[in-house]
Design a protein around this motif. Structure first.
Motif, PDB file in Angstrom:
ATOM      1  N   LEU A 115       0.820  -1.210   0.000  1.00 55.93           N
ATOM      2  CA  LEU A 115       0.000   0.000   0.000  1.00 55.93           C
ATOM      3  C   LEU A 115       0.857   1.264   0.000  1.00 55.93           C
ATOM      4  O   LEU A 115       0.533   2.240  -0.686  1.00 55.93           O
ATOM      5  N   ILE A 116       1.950   1.238   0.755  1.00 58.54           N
ATOM      6  CA  ILE A 116       2.798   2.433   0.852  1.00 58.54           C
ATOM      7  C   ILE A 116       3.610   2.637  -0.422  1.00 58.54           C
ATOM      8  O   ILE A 116       3.571   3.707  -1.041  1.00 58.54           O
ATOM      9  N   VAL A 117       4.352   1.594  -0.815  1.00 62.99           N
ATOM     10  CA  VAL A 117       5.315   1.726  -1.910  1.00 62.99           C
ATOM     11  C   VAL A 117       4.648   1.677  -3.278  1.00 62.99           C
ATOM     12  O   VAL A 117       5.031   2.427  -4.191  1.00 62.99           O
ATOM     13  N   ASN A 118       3.636   0.826  -3.431  1.00 62.68           N
ATOM     14  CA  ASN A 118       3.047   0.631  -4.751  1.00 62.68           C
ATOM     15  C   ASN A 118       1.781   1.445  -4.998  1.00 62.68           C
ATOM     16  O   ASN A 118       1.285   1.485  -6.132  1.00 62.68           O
ATOM     17  N   VAL A 119       1.242   2.071  -3.949  1.00 60.22           N
ATOM     18  CA  VAL A 119       0.039   2.892  -4.114  1.00 60.22           C
ATOM     19  C   VAL A 119       0.293   4.331  -3.656  1.00 60.22           C
ATOM     20  O   VAL A 119       0.176   5.272  -4.431  1.00 60.22           O
ATOM     21  N   GLY A 120       0.644   4.502  -2.388  1.00 57.21           N
ATOM     22  CA  GLY A 120       0.773   5.839  -1.825  1.00 57.21           C
ATOM     23  C   GLY A 120       1.871   6.675  -2.452  1.00 57.21           C
ATOM     24  O   GLY A 120       1.627   7.796  -2.927  1.00 57.21           O
ATOM     25  N   LEU A 121       3.112   6.163  -2.459  1.00 59.17           N
ATOM     26  CA  LEU A 121       4.237   6.947  -2.978  1.00 59.17           C
ATOM     27  C   LEU A 121       4.097   7.271  -4.465  1.00 59.17           C
ATOM     28  O   LEU A 121       4.357   8.421  -4.867  1.00 59.17           O
ATOM     29  N   PRO A 122       3.702   6.317  -5.333  1.00 61.51           N
ATOM     30  CA  PRO A 122       3.507   6.689  -6.740  1.00 61.51           C
ATOM     31  C   PRO A 122       2.458   7.779  -6.925  1.00 61.51           C
ATOM     32  O   PRO A 122       2.597   8.642  -7.800  1.00 61.51           O
ATOM     33  N   CYS A 123       1.422   7.759  -6.086  1.00 59.39           N
ATOM     34  CA  CYS A 123       0.376   8.781  -6.218  1.00 59.39           C
ATOM     35  C   CYS A 123       0.863  10.147  -5.746  1.00 59.39           C
ATOM     36  O   CYS A 123       0.435  11.175  -6.276  1.00 59.39           O
ATOM     37  N   PRO A 155      -4.595  15.797 -15.801  1.00 56.78           N
ATOM     38  CA  PRO A 155      -5.480  14.757 -16.317  1.00 56.78           C
ATOM     39  C   PRO A 155      -6.939  15.119 -16.027  1.00 56.78           C
ATOM     40  O   PRO A 155      -7.218  16.148 -15.397  1.00 56.78           O
ATOM     41  N   PRO A 156      -7.872  14.290 -16.448  1.00 56.08           N
ATOM     42  CA  PRO A 156      -9.281  14.527 -16.097  1.00 56.08           C
ATOM     43  C   PRO A 156      -9.464  14.621 -14.582  1.00 56.08           C
ATOM     44  O   PRO A 156      -8.714  14.020 -13.810  1.00 56.08           O
ATOM     45  N   ALA A 157     -10.481  15.377 -14.169  1.00 51.02           N
ATOM     46  CA  ALA A 157     -10.714  15.647 -12.745  1.00 51.02           C
ATOM     47  C   ALA A 157     -10.798  14.376 -11.886  1.00 51.02           C
ATOM     48  O   ALA A 157     -10.234  14.343 -10.781  1.00 51.02           O
ATOM     49  N   PRO A 158     -11.491  13.319 -12.330  1.00 50.62           N
ATOM     50  CA  PRO A 158     -11.559  12.114 -11.480  1.00 50.62           C
ATOM     51  C   PRO A 158     -10.179  11.498 -11.209  1.00 50.62           C
ATOM     52  O   PRO A 158      -9.910  11.043 -10.091  1.00 50.62           O
ATOM     53  N   ILE A 159      -9.306  11.483 -12.228  1.00 52.27           N
ATOM     54  CA  ILE A 159      -7.959  10.936 -12.048  1.00 52.27           C
ATOM     55  C   ILE A 159      -7.163  11.806 -11.091  1.00 52.27           C
ATOM     56  O   ILE A 159      -6.442  11.309 -10.206  1.00 52.27           O
ATOM     57  N   LYS A 160      -7.294  13.112 -11.243  1.00 56.87           N
ATOM     58  CA  LYS A 160      -6.577  14.046 -10.373  1.00 56.87           C
ATOM     59  C   LYS A 160      -7.027  13.888  -8.927  1.00 56.87           C
ATOM     60  O   LYS A 160      -6.207  13.868  -8.001  1.00 56.87           O
ATOM     61  N   GLN A 161      -8.335  13.732  -8.717  1.00 57.25           N
ATOM     62  CA  GLN A 161      -8.843  13.555  -7.358  1.00 57.25           C
ATOM     63  C   GLN A 161      -8.421  12.212  -6.778  1.00 57.25           C
ATOM     64  O   GLN A 161      -8.096  12.104  -5.592  1.00 57.25           O
ATOM     65  N   LEU A 162      -8.397  11.176  -7.634  1.00 52.91           N
ATOM     66  CA  LEU A 162      -7.992   9.851  -7.176  1.00 52.91           C
ATOM     67  C   LEU A 162      -6.542   9.860  -6.690  1.00 52.91           C
ATOM     68  O   LEU A 162      -6.236   9.346  -5.605  1.00 52.91           O
ATOM     69  N   THR A 163      -5.638  10.442  -7.486  1.00 49.53           N
ATOM     70  CA  THR A 163      -4.231  10.469  -7.077  1.00 49.53           C
ATOM     71  C   THR A 163      -4.034  11.321  -5.831  1.00 49.53           C
ATOM     72  O   THR A 163      -3.226  10.982  -4.962  1.00 49.53           O
ATOM     73  N   ALA A 172      -2.631  11.010  -0.084  1.00 47.09           N
ATOM     74  CA  ALA A 172      -2.788  11.413   1.316  1.00 47.09           C
ATOM     75  C   ALA A 172      -2.588  10.256   2.289  1.00 47.09           C
ATOM     76  O   ALA A 172      -2.323  10.480   3.478  1.00 47.09           O
ATOM     77  N   ILE A 173      -2.689   9.008   1.801  1.00 45.33           N
ATOM     78  CA  ILE A 173      -2.528   7.873   2.716  1.00 45.33           C
ATOM     79  C   ILE A 173      -1.065   7.522   2.936  1.00 45.33           C
ATOM     80  O   ILE A 173      -0.738   6.817   3.904  1.00 45.33           O
ATOM     81  N   ALA A 174      -0.191   7.999   2.074  1.00 49.07           N
ATOM     82  CA  ALA A 174       1.197   7.533   2.101  1.00 49.07           C
ATOM     83  C   ALA A 174       1.896   7.870   3.405  1.00 49.07           C
ATOM     84  O   ALA A 174       2.483   7.003   4.050  1.00 49.07           O
ATOM     85  N   SER A 175       1.854   9.130   3.795  1.00 47.96           N
ATOM     86  CA  SER A 175       2.592   9.544   4.993  1.00 47.96           C
ATOM     87  C   SER A 175       2.066   8.885   6.261  1.00 47.96           C
ATOM     88  O   SER A 175       2.850   8.306   7.024  1.00 47.96           O
ATOM     89  N   THR A 209      10.071   6.527   2.032  1.00 46.63           N
ATOM     90  CA  THR A 209       8.909   6.476   2.925  1.00 46.63           C
ATOM     91  C   THR A 209       8.882   7.598   3.954  1.00 46.63           C
ATOM     92  O   THR A 209       7.822   7.920   4.490  1.00 46.63           O
ATOM     93  N   ILE A 210      10.021   8.211   4.269  1.00 39.26           N
ATOM     94  CA  ILE A 210      10.027   9.348   5.190  1.00 39.26           C
ATOM     95  C   ILE A 210      10.311  10.652   4.438  1.00 39.26           C
ATOM     96  O   ILE A 210       9.578  11.629   4.562  1.00 39.26           O
ATOM     97  N   GLY A 211      11.377  10.672   3.648  1.00 42.27           N
ATOM     98  CA  GLY A 211      11.797  11.906   2.998  1.00 42.27           C
ATOM     99  C   GLY A 211      10.797  12.458   2.004  1.00 42.27           C
ATOM    100  O   GLY A 211      10.538  13.669   1.969  1.00 42.27           O
ATOM    101  N   LEU A 212      10.211  11.578   1.190  1.00 43.08           N
ATOM    102  CA  LEU A 212       9.281  12.050   0.159  1.00 43.08           C
ATOM    103  C   LEU A 212       8.031  12.688   0.771  1.00 43.08           C
ATOM    104  O   LEU A 212       7.681  13.827   0.411  1.00 43.08           O
ATOM    105  N   PRO A 213       7.329  12.025   1.697  1.00 39.49           N
ATOM    106  CA  PRO A 213       6.169  12.689   2.314  1.00 39.49           C
ATOM    107  C   PRO A 213       6.540  13.958   3.077  1.00 39.49           C
ATOM    108  O   PRO A 213       5.771  14.917   3.092  1.00 39.49           O
TER     109      PRO A 213
END
Length: 312
Positions: free
Chosen positions: A40-48, A186-194, A199-202, A113-117
């Motif tokens: 969840l952190i590395v493959n979802v949160g940080l890329p977003c 990008p389209p608004a839904p994609i922008k809101q999704l990312t 926001a979950i990453a940190s 995981t610390i520096g980027l957020p």
């Protein structure tokens, strides 16, 4: 750099780490739960975080130049940290093998995981993008120079280079490609999704680190302070201050200087125990350096930034 936002962010991160430790006390990490958190952190949160930052920035020649500069600085400064750690270890009279191990935990920080957020919270979308690029440059150094130092036969392996192909790295490449082609925002839904997933990453990263720290401390592994003093001092004080002072020599933008100053102050990289175990090095040293450098960094990061603030 204003100190109040930094202190506030560090305080919030410290509280989230403490919450993670409390959760870890009641619900110890298992292999499955650890893999879930990492995914969840590395493959979802940080890329977003990376994509969300790139979606908000116009791709200009200036930004591209800054990205290349930060990538190069990350590689070179990581080499500097390794060199300082190696010299400090040899001055202690330790063996060449042990000096190489101490050099690795001294030179490579938890810039993902610390520096980027942290950079995203302090400097906004552009800070997140530059921090992600710094992390990519450091990763390149880790899987080339770092891996060579940990092996008996000094060579770069294909398996190590394959580790550079990961989802955060792909997010950087994809985001830059889309921005270069003029396909952002990008389209608004994609922008809101990312934005939502970013926001979950940190919080998740800090809670996971807290759970991981409690798990390590619960095992009560004995380790001589004499083995940790030098790498801790290099990683948390000597290296970040030396690196920050070094980059002031060059005519770099304030944004680059601030992001780099934060990234070099990060504690030992979280995957150090995994890398050490993979190459037959001292996994215990790597694990304890990760634990204690992370705990101490909550104090040393603001202190180092205060020292740097006098010169930056």
């Amino acid at each position: 750099m204003e100190m109040e936002p930094l202190l506030t962010t560090i305080f919030v991160m410290g509280v989230m780490i403490a919450i993670g430790a409390l959760i870890g006390k009641r619900m110890p990490l298992t292999h499955d739960s650890r893999q879930l958190m990492i995914t969840l952190i590395v493959n979802v949160g940080l890329p977003c975080i990376i994509l969300h930052g790139l979606f908000q920035l116009p791709m200009t020649r200036e930004l591209l130049l800054q990205i290349f500069i930060v990538f190069g600085l990350a590689f070179l400064l990581s080499c500097l940290g390794v060199f300082l750690g190696f010299c400090a270890a040899r001055l202690q009279g330790v063996s060449m093998k042990k000096a190489c191990e101490m050099a690795v935990v001294s030179g490579f920080g938890n810039t993902g995981t610390i520096g980027l957020p942290l950079c995203a919270a302090l400097f906004g979308p552009k800070g997140a993008v530059l921090a992600a690029v710094f992390d990519a440059g450091m990763d390149l150094c880790l899987w080339t120079l770092g891996v060579m130092l940990l092996q008996e036969k000094r060579r770069v392996t294909l398996a190590g280079l394959k580790s550079l192909v990961n989802i955060p790295m792909m997010a950087i490449v994809l985001g830059l490609l889309l921005a270069s082609l003029g396909l952002t925002p990008p389209p608004a839904p994609i922008k809101q999704l990312t934005a939502t997933l970013a926001a979950i990453a940190s919080p998740m990263a800090m809670i996971y680190i807290g759970m991981l720290l409690f798990d390590y401390l619960r095992q009560k592994r004995p380790l001589a302070i004499s083995r940790m003093g030098a790498p801790l001092g290099i990683k948390l004080a000597v290296y970040p201050i030396a690196a920050a002072l070094l980059i002031t020599i060059f005519p770099l933008s304030r944004e680059i200087v601030q992001v780099v100053a934060v990234q070099v102050a990060m504690p030992t990289i979280a995957i150090a125990p995994i890398v050490f175990a993979r190459y037959g090095a001292d996994e215990e040293l790597a694990a304890m350096m990760t634990v204690f450098s992370t705990l101490l960094s909550l104090v040393t990061i603001p202190l180092v930034m205060m020292v740097n603030h006098m010169f930056l």
